[in-house]
Design a protein around this motif. Structure first.
Motif, short mmCIF file in Angstrom:
data_model
loop_
_atom_site.label_atom_id
_atom_site.label_comp_id
_atom_site.label_asym_id
_atom_site.label_seq_id
_atom_site.Cartn_x
_atom_site.Cartn_y
_atom_site.Cartn_z
N TYR A 71 29.28 28.36 77.82
CA TYR A 71 28.34 27.96 76.78
C TYR A 71 29.07 27.09 75.75
O TYR A 71 30.20 27.39 75.36
N TYR A 72 28.38 26.01 75.35
CA TYR A 72 29.01 24.99 74.52
C TYR A 72 28.24 24.81 73.21
O TYR A 72 27.01 24.94 73.17
N HIS A 73 28.98 24.48 72.17
CA HIS A 73 28.41 23.97 70.93
C HIS A 73 28.94 22.55 70.74
O HIS A 73 29.77 22.08 71.52
N GLN A 74 28.43 21.87 69.72
CA GLN A 74 28.83 20.48 69.52
C GLN A 74 29.44 20.29 68.14
O GLN A 74 28.90 20.79 67.14
N GLY A 75 30.55 19.57 68.10
CA GLY A 75 31.19 19.24 66.84
C GLY A 75 30.56 18.00 66.21
O GLY A 75 29.61 17.43 66.74
N PRO A 76 31.09 17.56 65.08
CA PRO A 76 30.53 16.40 64.40
C PRO A 76 30.71 15.11 65.20
O PRO A 76 31.70 14.95 65.92
N VAL A 77 29.75 14.21 65.06
CA VAL A 77 29.79 12.91 65.72
C VAL A 77 29.96 11.86 64.63
O VAL A 77 29.09 11.70 63.76
N PHE A 78 31.07 11.14 64.66
CA PHE A 78 31.41 10.22 63.57
C PHE A 78 31.01 8.77 63.85
O PHE A 78 30.99 7.96 62.93
N GLU A 79 30.71 8.43 65.09
CA GLU A 79 30.33 7.06 65.42
C GLU A 79 28.95 7.05 66.06
O GLU A 79 28.65 7.89 66.91
N GLY A 80 28.11 6.09 65.68
CA GLY A 80 26.76 6.02 66.21
C GLY A 80 25.85 7.02 65.54
O GLY A 80 26.06 7.42 64.38
N ASP A 81 24.84 7.47 66.26
CA ASP A 81 23.88 8.43 65.75
C ASP A 81 24.56 9.78 65.58
O ASP A 81 24.97 10.42 66.56
N LYS A 82 24.66 10.23 64.33
CA LYS A 82 25.37 11.49 64.08
C LYS A 82 24.68 12.69 64.72
O LYS A 82 25.31 13.74 64.93
N TRP A 83 23.40 12.56 65.06
CA TRP A 83 22.69 13.66 65.70
C TRP A 83 22.88 13.66 67.21
O TRP A 83 22.64 14.66 67.87
#
Length: 281
Positions: A71-83
């Motif tokens: 099972y995975y969670h997602q960290g912050p996205v710094f480039e492009g669409d942050k969502w």
């Protein structure tokens, strides 16, 4: 004399830093049992409570996960669409975990209802809260929210968080969302940032540095308490939660450094000061 005083200050400062690090290491440790508490609408009165360990949970309550599926969670996205609605980057593998639904844990003290919130708290006071609906009626893309006490034997993930039961699973007990694989193009069980946007109310969402959505920030490790707040949690979101007092007036035992450790630190400090004084004489 000034040099002597400066030396003493340096010694005491160094000992203080060491003490803080050691005490932090003692406090931040794998947990093996949970205190579960139901709290009245005043935010203070304890209506019911119990304490269970991971063995009891596995034997007496339904188990989430199979010890094989990751099972995975997602960290912050710094480039492009942050969502990152297409779930393309920065996945955090929380392991092939098994755990217990916090809904089932809440039921041990009387359960929750609409308008209530369920807090999941770690030994260091860090906590997150979820509304009744997300705990009792979760969207499949979110999945049940579980407190995990086992991680399967994957060598790569195990190196980072330990395998087997707690305390060998040394980032446990840990909060994990058992999301389905309906929104991931690779068929992975990911609770992504856009999933959070679509399933959690704004107040329950997590943002790294206050700007970037990150479901990874919801995966509290070293969980030691589940609290059911009747009418919702009235405290400050994101602040450290304090200890609760039982109806009999006995304070819940805080996680703290052993007395022997503190005595040792003080003894060393005294010896250091004495040596410094002799050296400056």
């Amino acid at each position: 004399m000034m040099d002597l005083h400066a030396e003493i200050r340096r010694i005491l400062l160094a000992l203080l830093c060491v003490s803080i690090l050691v005490i932090g290491a003692v406090s931040a440790a794998p947990t093996t049992e949970l205190r579960i508490v139901k709290i009245g609408a005043d935010g203070v009165t304890i209506l019911n409570e119990t304490t269970v360990d991971y063995r009891w949970m596995e034997e007496n309550l339904p188990v989430l996960g199979d010890g094989v599926t990751h099972y995975y969670h997602q960290g912050p996205v710094f480039e492009g669409d942050k969502w990152d609605p297409n779930e393309t980057t920065n996945f955090k593998d929380r392991g092939a975990v098994k755990g217990t639904n916090i809904r089932d844990l809440a039921e041990l003290v009387g359960g929750a209802g609409p308008g209530d919130e369920i807090m999941v708290k770690a030994v260091d006071g860090y906590h997150v809260e979820f509304p009744y609906e997300n705990v009792y009626e979760p969207d499949p893309r979110q999945g049940p929210i579980g407190v995990c006490w086992y991680n399967g034997g994957d060598p790569e993930v195990g190196e980072r968080q330990g395998t087997g039961y707690v305390p060998d699973y040394y980032t446990g007990m840990r909060l994990v969302f058992f999301a389905d694989n309906s929104t991931n193009p690779e068929g992975l069980h990911v609770y992504g940032n856009w999933d959070m946007h679509e399933t959690l109310p704004d107040a329950a969402q997590h943002f790294y540095d206050g700007l970037y959505p990150s479901t990874s920030g919801l995966t509290v490790k070293w969980v030691d308490e589940i609290r059911v707040y009747t009418g919702g949690y009235q405290g400050e979101k994101g602040a450290l939660a304090g200890s609760l007092t039982t109806p009999a007036g006995t304070a819940a035992e805080p996680t703290e450094a052993p007395l022997s450790l503190l005595v040792t630190v003080l003894a060393v400090a005294g010896a250091a000061i004495l040596c410094a004084r002799r050296g400056g004489a």
